[in-house]
Write an enzyme that holds these catalytic residues in place. Structure first.
Site, PDB file in Angstrom:
ATOM      1  N   ALA A  91       0.630  -1.269  -0.092  1.00 58.06           N
ATOM      2  CA  ALA A  91       0.080  -0.141  -0.013  1.00 58.06           C
ATOM      3  C   ALA A  91       0.861   1.254   0.072  1.00 58.06           C
ATOM      4  CB  ALA A  91      -0.813   0.088   1.126  1.00 58.06           C
ATOM      5  N   ASP A  92       1.765   1.281   0.747  1.00 58.74           N
ATOM      6  CA  ASP A  92       2.716   2.421   1.075  1.00 58.74           C
ATOM      7  C   ASP A  92       3.424   2.839  -0.681  1.00 58.74           C
ATOM      8  OD1 ASP A  92       2.572   2.764   3.701  1.00 58.74           O
ATOM      9  OD2 ASP A  92       4.449   1.959   4.140  1.00 58.74           O
ATOM     10  N   TYR A  93       3.836   1.738  -1.325  1.00 53.03           N
ATOM     11  CA  TYR A  93       4.441   2.118  -2.674  1.00 53.03           C
ATOM     12  C   TYR A  93       3.533   2.320  -3.589  1.00 53.03           C
ATOM     13  CZ  TYR A  93       9.259   1.158  -0.889  1.00 53.03           C
ATOM     14  OH  TYR A  93      10.334   1.218  -0.287  1.00 53.03           O
TER      15      TYR A  93
END
Length: 364
Positions: A157-159
């Site tokens: 999700a972060d990337y």
């Protein structure tokens, strides 16, 4: 470009934009980005991860809760093209920089807000990190083994949020060149992870489709698309989804009777066990020698220590060592036949606390 974000998503986005020529000033609170002390620490107490994700940038530290810090930040905003921030919704406004103030300071500013669940909805103020975002949109329902979900690493999700911000900021800059119009971009990391699952969520329209972990081809339910442990303890991967690749694999390993078993009901526990038993009889090196140059969708699962010696990775020039000797994964693209640009190493000088005179120089 001003980057108010911390940890991974915003800093990764601004690093990629710096690869394309953006002049990035990362604005941190007086104590700095928490990422700076998270992970392996160098002799000066600064995290290796922080150094890597903040290459190509200058770091300034401002207290936006005080008048002096807000005044300096206002001058920086007035000349910035882009603002990236990762506060929870409402925090930037409470610091004195709501949408009206930003428009007053810089009418053509491109403001990208990266948050866990976006600026709207009942979860907008909820705290979380990558595994929570994955859990909240069903990623964990289709990942991992047949018995247990596994959160992806690198953090999905972060990337995904970072890459969407990277694309949308670039598009907004292009639009501004055409129209003179600024932009407000609202990205939720959970939304970004959900957007990766188009085929999976489309399957909701088919009630006969069992989407439980292990039943789909990409979650360990197929023998032809799986990871297998070798006799040496290392792993190989097989991705022979197409019948011709599976047939090639079966013939090369001397198991032609497995060809017709490719479409057995999933999860194919029996066939998976048969393949695993055979793979476990030889080393990864043996299987590589047998299968590496064949049309079987095979590849050895490389360990990090093997990457720099890999011919394909070397040819692409994405993984290099910087001037300080630290390996770095660069922009994953060649532009006009040119390999990815090297990054300026992060040094202690980049983390100096800003003085008012420095800010005046930046905004002249």
């Amino acid at each position: 470009m001003l980057d108010l974000s911390q940890f991974i998503p915003g800093p990764y986005c601004s690093m990629l934009l710096s690869d394309l020529g953006a002049d990035v000033v990362k604005v941190e609170p007086p104590r700095g980005d928490p990422q700076s002390i998270d992970g392996p620490l160098d002799g000066d107490g600064v995290s290796l991860w922080y150094r890597i994700i903040n290459r190509n940038k200058r770091i300034v530290r401002l207290n936006l809760k005080e008048d002096e810090g807000r005044e300096i930040f206002s001058r920086l905003l007035a000349v910035a093209d882009v603002l990236i921030e990762s506060y929870r919704p409402g925090v930037l406004a409470r610091l004195g920089f709501d949408s009206e103030r930003l428009a007053q300071l810089n009418p053509t500013l491109i403001h990208c807000a990266l948050s866990g669940w976006g600026q709207t909805g009942p979860n907008r103020l909820r705290v979380g990190h990558d595994n929570n975002y994955q859990a909240s949109v069903g990623v964990l329902d289709i990942s991992g083994t047949m018995t247990q979900p596994v959160a992806g690493n690198p953090p999905i999700a972060d990337y995904a949020g970072a890459m969407n911000a990277y694309a949308l900021v670039s598009a907004a800059l292009f639009r501004r060149e055409r129209t003179g119009q600024g932009a407000y971009i609202d990205i939720g990391m959970a939304d970004a992870a959900l957007a990766l699952m188009g085929p999976e969520v489309a399957a909701l329209a088919r009630p006969e489709f069992d989407r439980r972990r292990g039943r789909g081809p990409y979650a360990g339910g197929w023998a032809c698309y799986n990871q297998y442990r070798c006799a040496c303890g290392r792993y190989i991967t097989l991705g022979a989804l197409e019948p011709r690749f599976w047939e090639n694999f079966c013939n090369i390993i001397g198991q032609p009777d497995w060809i017709e078993r490719q479409d057995e009901p999933r999860p194919q526990s029996g066939l998976i066990a048969d393949v695993a038993k055979l793979i476990a009889t030889r080393s990864r090196a043996d299987w590589t020698a047998m299968l590496d140059q064949t049309d079987t969708c095979f590849h050895a699962a490389l360990e990090l220590t093997e990457l720099e010696a890999n011919e394909q990775i070397a040819a692409r020039a994405v993984l290099t060592r910087g001037h300080d000797g630290t390996p770095d994964a660069l922009l994953p693209a060649w532009l006009d036949g040119t390999p990815p640009p090297a990054r300026r190493p992060f040094t202690n000088a980049d983390a100096a606390i800003v003085a008012d005179g420095w800010a005046r120089h930046m905004t002249q």
